[in-house]
Design a protein around this motif. Structure first.
Motif, PDB file in Angstrom:
ATOM      1  N   VAL A   1     -11.674   9.875  -6.082  1.00 30.70           N
ATOM      2  CA  VAL A   1     -11.887   9.446  -7.472  1.00 30.70           C
ATOM      3  C   VAL A   1     -12.990  10.284  -8.116  1.00 30.70           C
ATOM      4  CG1 VAL A   1     -12.665   7.517  -8.906  1.00 30.70           C
ATOM      5  CG2 VAL A   1     -11.017   7.115  -7.082  1.00 30.70           C
ATOM      6  N   ASP A  58      -5.986  13.659  -1.490  1.00 32.67           N
ATOM      7  CA  ASP A  58      -4.835  12.808  -1.759  1.00 32.67           C
ATOM      8  C   ASP A  58      -3.913  12.757  -0.546  1.00 32.67           C
ATOM      9  OD1 ASP A  58      -2.358  12.534  -4.240  1.00 32.67           O
ATOM     10  OD2 ASP A  58      -4.013  11.203  -3.859  1.00 32.67           O
ATOM     11  N   GLN A 115       0.826  -1.201   0.000  1.00 32.02           N
ATOM     12  CA  GLN A 115       0.000   0.000   0.000  1.00 32.02           C
ATOM     13  C   GLN A 115       0.868   1.262   0.000  1.00 32.02           C
ATOM     14  OE1 GLN A 115      -2.643   0.188   3.312  1.00 32.02           O
ATOM     15  NE2 GLN A 115      -4.021   1.593   2.300  1.00 32.02           N
ATOM     16  N   ARG A 159     -11.214   7.481  -0.589  1.00 30.13           N
ATOM     17  CA  ARG A 159     -10.871   7.007  -1.925  1.00 30.13           C
ATOM     18  C   ARG A 159     -11.994   7.325  -2.909  1.00 30.13           C
ATOM     19  NH1 ARG A 159      -8.788   1.782   0.005  1.00 30.13           N
ATOM     20  NH2 ARG A 159      -6.724   2.488   0.567  1.00 30.13           N
ATOM     21  N   TRP A 164       2.445   1.716  -3.355  1.00 30.41           N
ATOM     22  CA  TRP A 164       1.500   2.184  -4.365  1.00 30.41           C
ATOM     23  C   TRP A 164       1.165   3.663  -4.173  1.00 30.41           C
ATOM     24  CZ3 TRP A 164       0.187   1.770  -9.018  1.00 30.41           C
ATOM     25  CH2 TRP A 164      -0.980   2.349  -9.494  1.00 30.41           C
ATOM     26  N   ASP A 181      -4.895   1.871 -18.563  1.00 32.55           N
ATOM     27  CA  ASP A 181      -5.426   1.710 -17.211  1.00 32.55           C
ATOM     28  C   ASP A 181      -4.262   1.694 -16.209  1.00 32.55           C
ATOM     29  OD1 ASP A 181      -6.690   1.094 -14.891  1.00 32.55           O
ATOM     30  OD2 ASP A 181      -7.496  -0.838 -15.551  1.00 32.55           O
ATOM     31  N   ARG A 182      -3.844   2.890 -15.800  1.00 32.97           N
ATOM     32  CA  ARG A 182      -2.667   3.019 -14.938  1.00 32.97           C
ATOM     33  C   ARG A 182      -2.854   2.312 -13.605  1.00 32.97           C
ATOM     34  NH1 ARG A 182      -2.043   8.697 -12.813  1.00 32.97           N
ATOM     35  NH2 ARG A 182      -3.276   7.745 -11.194  1.00 32.97           N
ATOM     36  N   ASP A 183      -4.074   2.362 -13.076  1.00 35.04           N
ATOM     37  CA  ASP A 183      -4.310   1.788 -11.749  1.00 35.04           C
ATOM     38  C   ASP A 183      -4.140   0.266 -11.720  1.00 35.04           C
ATOM     39  OD1 ASP A 183      -4.646   4.247 -10.740  1.00 35.04           O
ATOM     40  OD2 ASP A 183      -6.823   4.148 -10.512  1.00 35.04           O
ATOM     41  N   ARG A 194       1.908   6.021  -7.203  1.00 34.71           N
ATOM     42  CA  ARG A 194       0.774   6.536  -7.967  1.00 34.71           C
ATOM     43  C   ARG A 194       1.021   7.961  -8.478  1.00 34.71           C
ATOM     44  NH1 ARG A 194      -4.197   6.781  -4.447  1.00 34.71           N
ATOM     45  NH2 ARG A 194      -3.229   8.765  -3.979  1.00 34.71           N
ATOM     46  N   ARG A 205      -1.178  -1.434 -10.034  1.00 38.04           N
ATOM     47  CA  ARG A 205      -1.157  -1.738  -8.588  1.00 38.04           C
ATOM     48  C   ARG A 205      -1.150  -3.254  -8.334  1.00 38.04           C
ATOM     49  NH1 ARG A 205      -4.556   0.594  -3.523  1.00 38.04           N
ATOM     50  NH2 ARG A 205      -3.460  -0.688  -2.045  1.00 38.04           N
ATOM     51  N   SER A 265       1.668   9.234 -12.398  1.00 38.51           N
ATOM     52  CA  SER A 265       0.789  10.184 -13.082  1.00 38.51           C
ATOM     53  C   SER A 265       1.596  11.252 -13.809  1.00 38.51           C
ATOM     54  CB  SER A 265      -0.179  10.824 -12.097  1.00 38.51           C
ATOM     55  OG  SER A 265       0.552  11.547 -11.146  1.00 38.51           O
TER      56      SER A 265
END
Lengths: 252, 194
Positions: free
Chosen positions: A177, A192, A61, A173, A64, B16-18, A68, B21, A72
């Motif tokens: 989103v 975030d 976690q 979350r 990630w 789909d970047r996610d 993340r 994970r 991006s």
């Protein structure tokens, strides 16, 4: 007799020497090389194994969450231009249809309009979302304040705060989103940052050391998170009031 | 049925970047173990794993769908560790020099252990560990990685040479040099043990 080289001996211990059969043959005949081979084998056998400590339970976690953001800023590895855009457009259209269908099912009058009460017809979906986000921010704010006010010397058990952090993490979350999709630039970075801190609280040991607690607090402080949440929360509250105006007017 | 790594890679490549994970969830622990065996440090290992995934993401289009994603990312991790160890080498040498000096505290630690049952063996074992740490500090980054892959992880010479992108002869030579350095440190203790 030509003796084996040190390299041949070492590699033969691992079975990697190129002429293994020839070396075996030589070792049977040459006591000097065999003694050397035994010495190397003994050293290799005594090398203590590396004990790898278990990584933290939340390793994946944590990775990630850090990755993340970095991903991006990277271009996706292979982006099929128009194809990809059309896929997203299609996805967006499907999502919009689903939402529209849901809202239609929820709010479309299925009986005669005149028989409906005014209150039900006046429910404003935007206001519902704002109320939910507002409550979420308020609860998060209270949790962070509680953590900030915990005495490091008498920190006790954090399990109830962690339970709350886990619940907030899930809803956070969803809101993040949704905010990303609706392109709300003010709220996304705050959610975030909040998500990272919530994850940190949720995954900390339930009986944290003073250092654990200090790390979480430093993170909250260094990002001015409480202040940012307060600002966003105030803005959301204002918007909520504005969006409730027409309904009030209609009632009047 | 579990979605294959290749299918997830295809999903990420399609935008789909996610989905990436899932690969992080599946492989990060193994990579962490590999990095730790080579660096001996938890924080450094986490950093290496993160860098590994970042590099993998950037290079994802070069991944052959028929290949094994685990092997592919393992190689990236090895290279990342190699870079890491190369840049940290100076620091590691300094650490080594410090521990190489007679250290009264260290001696004290060993004496405490000798008071426990089976003192000779425990003392030797503690010394062996200390000497091994010193020996690892003497290895070059390539020697350390090659030796760890061969000795600790049981990788073949071919796998090592592919991961390090060197000829098999160079991989063999690195292992040989590593063993020689380790032997110099450990051999006196091994003869005592026997």
């Amino acid at each position: 007799m030509k003796h084996l080289t040190q390299e041949q001996i070492v590699l033969h211990c691992y079975g990697d020497a190129s002429d293994g059969d020839g070396i075996n043959q030589h070792l049977q005949e040459c006591s000097q090389c065999r003694a050397e081979f035994d010495k190397v084998k003994a050293v290799l056998a005594e090398i203590p194994p590396t004990v790898v400590p278990e990584p933290p339970a939340y390793l994946e976690q944590k990775l990630w969450l850090n990755l993340r953001d970095k991903l991006s800023s990277e271009k996706p590895a292979r982006w099929h231009g128009l194809f990809a855009r059309s896929r997203w457009a299609l996805g967006g259209a499907v999502a919009a249809l689903v939402v529209a269908a849901f809202l239609a099912g929820r709010f479309w009058p299925n009986k005669a309009p005149e028989q409906k009460t005014n209150n039900l017809a006046q429910v404003n979906p935007q206001r519902v979302v704002l109320v939910a986000v507002g409550d979420h921010l308020e609860r998060s704010q209270m949790l962070l304040i509680e953590i900030m006010n915990t005495d490091p010397k008498d920190r006790g058990d954090l399990s109830s705060e962690q339970e709350l952090a886990r619940n907030l993490l899930d809803s956070n979350r969803l809101y993040r989103v949704s905010a990303q999709k609706s392109g709300d630039p003010a709220i996304v970075p705050v959610l975030d940052e909040l998500e990272r801190v919530l994850a940190e609280i949720a995954n900390a040991p339930s009986d944290p050391t003073a250092r654990d607690l200090e790390e979480i607090r430093t993170r909250i402080q260094s990002q001015n998170l409480l202040f940012k949440i307060h600002v966003v929360h105030s803005n959301v509250a204002k918007e909520r009031e504005t969006s409730s105006q027409p309904a009030v007017n209609q009632k009047l | 049925m579990e979605v294959t790594d290749a299918a997830i890679v295809a999903q990420v490549l399609a935008g789909d970047r996610d989905a990436f994970r899932v690969l992080v969830d599946r492989h990060s622990r193994n990579l962490y173990y590999v990095a730790y065996r080579m660096t001996g440090n938890e924080q450094d290992s986490e950093e290496i794993v993160q860098e590994t995934f970042l590099r993998a993401y950037k290079a994802l289009e070069r991944f052959e769908m028929r290949a094994n994603f685990g092997t592919w990312i393992y190689r990236i991790a090895v290279n990342r560790t190699l870079d890491f160890l190369s840049t940290k080498k100076t620091h590691m040498q300094k650490t080594y020099q410090i521990t190489d000096e007679p250290d009264p505290e260290k001696n004290h630690e060993i004496q405490v252990e000798t008071s426990q049952p089976g003192p000779d063996r425990m003392l030797l074992s503690a010394e062996m560990k200390a000497k091994m740490t010193q020996a690892l500090g003497l290895l070059t980054a390539v020697e350390r990685v090659a030796f760890t892959m061969r000795h600790m992880e049981g990788k073949s010479i071919e796998e090592i040479s592919k991961a390090l992108n060197v000829r098999t002869s160079a991989a063999k030579n690195s292992i040989f040099r590593a063993v020689q350095k380790i032997r110099e440190q450990l051999e006196p203790l091994v003869s005592v043990a026997r």
